[in-house]
Design a protein around this motif. Structure first.
Motif, PDB file in Angstrom:
ATOM      1  N   PRO A  24      35.807  34.030  33.056  1.00  0.00           N
ATOM      2  CA  PRO A  24      34.898  34.349  31.953  1.00  0.00           C
ATOM      3  C   PRO A  24      34.768  35.863  31.773  1.00  0.00           C
ATOM      4  N   GLU A  25      34.835  36.287  30.502  1.00  0.00           N
ATOM      5  CA  GLU A  25      34.665  37.707  30.164  1.00  0.00           C
ATOM      6  C   GLU A  25      33.836  37.766  28.891  1.00  0.00           C
ATOM      7  N   GLY A  26      32.523  37.826  29.043  1.00  0.00           N
ATOM      8  CA  GLY A  26      31.638  37.781  27.883  1.00  0.00           C
ATOM      9  C   GLY A  26      31.696  36.409  27.249  1.00  0.00           C
ATOM     10  N   ASP A  27      31.984  36.360  25.928  1.00  0.00           N
ATOM     11  CA  ASP A  27      32.071  35.093  25.205  1.00  0.00           C
ATOM     12  C   ASP A  27      33.473  34.490  25.239  1.00  0.00           C
ATOM     13  N   THR A  28      34.406  35.136  25.922  1.00  0.00           N
ATOM     14  CA  THR A  28      35.776  34.648  25.985  1.00  0.00           C
ATOM     15  C   THR A  28      36.162  34.344  27.437  1.00  0.00           C
ATOM     16  N   VAL A  29      37.317  33.719  27.585  1.00  0.00           N
ATOM     17  CA  VAL A  29      37.838  33.384  28.912  1.00  0.00           C
ATOM     18  C   VAL A  29      39.304  33.794  28.966  1.00  0.00           C
ATOM     19  N   LYS A  30      39.647  34.582  29.968  1.00  0.00           N
ATOM     20  CA  LYS A  30      41.038  35.001  30.175  1.00  0.00           C
ATOM     21  C   LYS A  30      41.706  33.982  31.090  1.00  0.00           C
ATOM     22  N   ILE A  31      42.970  33.633  30.784  1.00  0.00           N
ATOM     23  CA  ILE A  31      43.680  32.570  31.498  1.00  0.00           C
ATOM     24  C   ILE A  31      45.048  33.078  31.969  1.00  0.00           C
ATOM     25  N   ASP A  99      51.436  40.671  39.657  1.00  0.00           N
ATOM     26  CA  ASP A  99      49.981  40.793  39.568  1.00  0.00           C
ATOM     27  C   ASP A  99      49.415  39.631  38.742  1.00  0.00           C
ATOM     28  N   PRO A 100      49.457  38.399  39.301  1.00  0.00           N
ATOM     29  CA  PRO A 100      49.090  37.223  38.489  1.00  0.00           C
ATOM     30  C   PRO A 100      47.651  37.206  37.987  1.00  0.00           C
ATOM     31  N   TYR A 101      46.752  37.931  38.645  1.00  0.00           N
ATOM     32  CA  TYR A 101      45.341  37.880  38.246  1.00  0.00           C
ATOM     33  C   TYR A 101      44.903  39.066  37.369  1.00  0.00           C
ATOM     34  N   ALA A 102      45.775  40.028  37.129  1.00  0.00           N
ATOM     35  CA  ALA A 102      45.395  41.178  36.294  1.00  0.00           C
ATOM     36  C   ALA A 102      46.472  41.398  35.224  1.00  0.00           C
ATOM     37  N   GLY A 103      47.508  42.171  35.503  1.00  0.00           N
ATOM     38  CA  GLY A 103      48.537  42.468  34.512  1.00  0.00           C
ATOM     39  C   GLY A 103      49.332  41.251  34.056  1.00  0.00           C
ATOM     40  N   GLY A 104      49.298  40.168  34.827  1.00  0.00           N
ATOM     41  CA  GLY A 104      50.042  38.965  34.481  1.00  0.00           C
ATOM     42  C   GLY A 104      49.226  37.913  33.750  1.00  0.00           C
ATOM     43  N   TRP A 105      48.039  38.281  33.238  1.00  0.00           N
ATOM     44  CA  TRP A 105      47.248  37.312  32.462  1.00  0.00           C
ATOM     45  C   TRP A 105      48.063  36.848  31.257  1.00  0.00           C
ATOM     46  N   MET A 106      47.693  35.687  30.712  1.00  0.00           N
ATOM     47  CA  MET A 106      48.505  35.123  29.629  1.00  0.00           C
ATOM     48  C   MET A 106      47.804  35.078  28.283  1.00  0.00           C
ATOM     49  N   ILE A 107      46.630  34.449  28.241  1.00  0.00           N
ATOM     50  CA  ILE A 107      45.922  34.322  26.961  1.00  0.00           C
ATOM     51  C   ILE A 107      44.426  34.532  27.169  1.00  0.00           C
ATOM     52  N   VAL A 108      43.747  34.820  26.060  1.00  0.00           N
ATOM     53  CA  VAL A 108      42.286  34.877  26.032  1.00  0.00           C
ATOM     54  C   VAL A 108      41.833  33.862  24.987  1.00  0.00           C
ATOM     55  N   VAL A 109      40.872  33.031  25.348  1.00  0.00           N
ATOM     56  CA  VAL A 109      40.382  32.022  24.417  1.00  0.00           C
ATOM     57  C   VAL A 109      38.879  32.147  24.214  1.00  0.00           C
ATOM     58  N   GLU A 110      38.444  31.685  23.026  1.00  0.00           N
ATOM     59  CA  GLU A 110      37.028  31.440  22.769  1.00  0.00           C
ATOM     60  C   GLU A 110      36.807  29.969  23.081  1.00  0.00           C
TER      61      GLU A 110
END
Length: 133
Positions: A24-31, A99-110
């Motif tokens: 969770p990052e504010g109102d969105t979620v990074k995956i 870096d799967p948890y930082a630079g390797g993130w894939m999408i951000v969703v609402e």
């Protein structure tokens, strides 16, 4: 491949049984995918991600990871509208390995239903699941 005890797990994010993570990052979620997933796949050579503004349900396929060993589908840990994708992975898919948890993130969703996060595992529960594989 790493031993289970060597797999990097991060506090403050949730884990899905299909080895995606959600932060969770504010109102969105990074995956993205977990360290375990990238380790099992080996060297990632191609990442296919959805278009921004795609509406996806929890459990829907949202992309694929192609490695030197296999092609693996990516599944939505929660439902929602894709608001951003990690364009850097197109030219540098190895970021998922490095870096799967930082630079390797894939999408951000609402999220369409923020309570979807409640069904995901914390670090300890995910580790227990990995020990059972």
């Amino acid at each position: 491949m790493k031993e289970i005890s060597d797999i990097i797990l991060v506090d403050g994010i949730k884990y899905a049984k299909d080895h995606e993570w959600a932060r969770p990052e504010g109102d969105t979620v990074k995956i993205g995918v977990t360290d375990y997933a990238q380790d099992q796949l080996g060297d990632i050579v191609f990442v296919e991600l959805p278009e921004v503004d795609s509406e996806l349900e929890k459990g829907d396929e949202f992309g694929t990871l192609e490695s030197t060993k296999a092609v693996s589908e990516l599944y939505m840990p929660i439902g929602g509208k894709v608001v951003a994708i990690n364009d850097a992975l197109e030219d540098d898919p190895e970021r998922v390995n490095k870096d799967p948890y930082a630079g390797g993130w894939m999408i951000v969703v609402e999220p369409s239903d923020p309570s979807d996060m409640d069904a995901l595992m914390d670090k300890d529960a995910y580790l227990e699941m990995l020990k059972g594989l």
